[in-house]
Motif scaffolding. Structure first.
Motif, PDB file in Angstrom:
ATOM      1  N   ASP A   1       0.952  -1.188   0.166  1.00 16.20           N
ATOM      2  CA  ASP A   1       0.012  -0.032  -0.070  1.00 16.20           C
ATOM      3  C   ASP A   1       0.749   1.180  -0.066  1.00 16.20           C
ATOM      4  O   ASP A   1       0.374   2.588   0.286  1.00 16.20           O
ATOM      5  CB  ASP A   1      -1.059   0.070   1.314  1.00 16.20           C
ATOM      6  CG  ASP A   1      -0.138  -0.010   2.503  1.00 16.20           C
ATOM      7  OD1 ASP A   1       1.102   0.046   2.467  1.00 16.20           O
ATOM      8  OD2 ASP A   1      -1.045   0.407   3.567  1.00 16.20           O
ATOM      9  N   ALA A   2       2.253   1.100  -0.406  1.00 14.92           N
ATOM     10  CA  ALA A   2       3.046   2.221  -0.091  1.00 14.92           C
ATOM     11  C   ALA A   2       3.798   2.427  -1.720  1.00 14.92           C
ATOM     12  O   ALA A   2       3.811   1.542  -2.323  1.00 14.92           O
ATOM     13  CB  ALA A   2       4.156   2.214   0.812  1.00 14.92           C
ATOM     14  N   PHE A   3       4.176   3.662  -1.916  1.00 13.97           N
ATOM     15  CA  PHE A   3       4.806   4.052  -3.061  1.00 13.97           C
ATOM     16  C   PHE A   3       6.297   4.082  -2.593  1.00 13.97           C
ATOM     17  O   PHE A   3       6.526   4.981  -1.828  1.00 13.97           O
ATOM     18  CB  PHE A   3       4.295   5.140  -3.992  1.00 13.97           C
ATOM     19  CG  PHE A   3       5.361   5.590  -4.989  1.00 13.97           C
ATOM     20  CD1 PHE A   3       5.016   4.553  -6.190  1.00 13.97           C
ATOM     21  CD2 PHE A   3       5.910   6.432  -5.223  1.00 13.97           C
ATOM     22  CE1 PHE A   3       5.893   4.686  -7.407  1.00 13.97           C
ATOM     23  CE2 PHE A   3       6.771   6.690  -6.203  1.00 13.97           C
ATOM     24  CZ  PHE A   3       6.617   5.724  -7.486  1.00 13.97           C
ATOM     25  N   VAL A   4       7.289   3.543  -3.141  1.00 21.40           N
ATOM     26  CA  VAL A   4       8.679   3.727  -2.568  1.00 21.40           C
ATOM     27  C   VAL A   4       9.400   4.494  -3.739  1.00 21.40           C
ATOM     28  O   VAL A   4       9.529   4.060  -4.864  1.00 21.40           O
ATOM     29  CB  VAL A   4       9.372   2.431  -2.550  1.00 21.40           C
ATOM     30  CG1 VAL A   4      10.601   2.503  -2.081  1.00 21.40           C
ATOM     31  CG2 VAL A   4       8.490   1.586  -1.472  1.00 21.40           C
TER      32      VAL A   4
ATOM     33  N   SER B   1       0.558   9.316   5.252  1.00 20.04           N
ATOM     34  CA  SER B   1      -0.664   9.908   4.509  1.00 20.04           C
ATOM     35  C   SER B   1      -0.327  10.828   3.582  1.00 20.04           C
ATOM     36  O   SER B   1      -0.103  11.973   3.924  1.00 20.04           O
ATOM     37  CB  SER B   1      -1.599  10.272   5.354  1.00 20.04           C
ATOM     38  OG  SER B   1      -2.773  10.674   4.766  1.00 20.04           O
ATOM     39  N   ILE B   2      -0.305  10.644   2.327  1.00 16.27           N
ATOM     40  CA  ILE B   2      -0.043  11.633   1.346  1.00 16.27           C
ATOM     41  C   ILE B   2      -0.933  12.357   1.382  1.00 16.27           C
ATOM     42  O   ILE B   2      -0.823  13.731   0.990  1.00 16.27           O
ATOM     43  CB  ILE B   2       0.115  10.772  -0.212  1.00 16.27           C
ATOM     44  CG1 ILE B   2       1.239   9.810  -0.192  1.00 16.27           C
ATOM     45  CG2 ILE B   2       0.092  11.835  -1.210  1.00 16.27           C
ATOM     46  CD1 ILE B   2       1.440   8.820  -1.237  1.00 16.27           C
TER      47      ILE B   2
ATOM     48  N   ALA C   1       3.910   6.656   1.447  1.00 17.25           N
ATOM     49  CA  ALA C   1       5.072   6.710   0.501  1.00 17.25           C
ATOM     50  C   ALA C   1       6.456   6.559   1.576  1.00 17.25           C
ATOM     51  O   ALA C   1       6.469   6.896   2.750  1.00 17.25           O
ATOM     52  CB  ALA C   1       5.349   8.123  -0.239  1.00 17.25           C
ATOM     53  N   ARG C   2       7.353   5.922   0.790  1.00 15.13           N
ATOM     54  CA  ARG C   2       8.668   5.829   1.478  1.00 15.13           C
ATOM     55  C   ARG C   2       9.874   6.337   0.621  1.00 15.13           C
ATOM     56  O   ARG C   2       9.632   6.185  -0.755  1.00 15.13           O
ATOM     57  CB  ARG C   2       9.061   4.322   1.774  1.00 15.13           C
ATOM     58  CG  ARG C   2       8.366   3.713   2.800  1.00 15.13           C
ATOM     59  CD  ARG C   2       8.885   2.555   3.542  1.00 15.13           C
ATOM     60  NE  ARG C   2       9.624   1.724   2.448  1.00 15.13           N
ATOM     61  CZ  ARG C   2       8.838   0.539   1.785  1.00 15.13           C
ATOM     62  NH1 ARG C   2       7.547   0.347   2.113  1.00 15.13           N
ATOM     63  NH2 ARG C   2       9.306  -0.231   0.941  1.00 15.13           N
TER      64      ARG C   2
END
Length: 104
Positions: free
Chosen positions: A35-38, A93-94, A68-69
């Motif tokens: 569930d994250a964008f790296v 949280s973006i 995001a990371r």
């Protein structure tokens, strides 16, 4: 005129390029991890950093990715100064980041 456009030819990563009349001025790329964008690539002059990071985070937010990371240790201090994270190079949280508005 500088344009920030998604490079859809790269099927390995989600990537944006900043260009001026076809000359690439900067690049940011990353991958989805659950569930994250790296973000794992950021190659640009310092003055493009904020715009490129915001563009790719906005795209993720529009597609329902809210975390995001940042895995670009060589740019961590710069990203921290720009307010993308505090101590830990991640964004929980973006949407909340964008809700704060610019300059925060």
């Amino acid at each position: 005129m500088v344009e920030i456009l998604q490079n859809k030819e790269n099927t390995e990563k989600i990537e944006f390029n900043a260009s001026d009349n076809g000359e690439v001025l900067g690049r940011i790329a990353g991958v989805l991890d659950g569930d994250a964008f790296v973000i794992d690539e950021l190659d640009c002059e310092a003055f493009f950093t904020d715009g490129l990071v915001r563009a790719i985070l906005n795209l993720m937010n529009l597609h329902g990715i809210d975390k995001a990371r940042f895995e670009v240790p060589e740019r961590s201090e710069e990203l921290k100064k720009l307010g993308f994270f505090t101590d830990d190079p991640k964004m929980d949280s973006i949407a909340e980041f964008f809700d704060k508005g610019c300059g925060h």
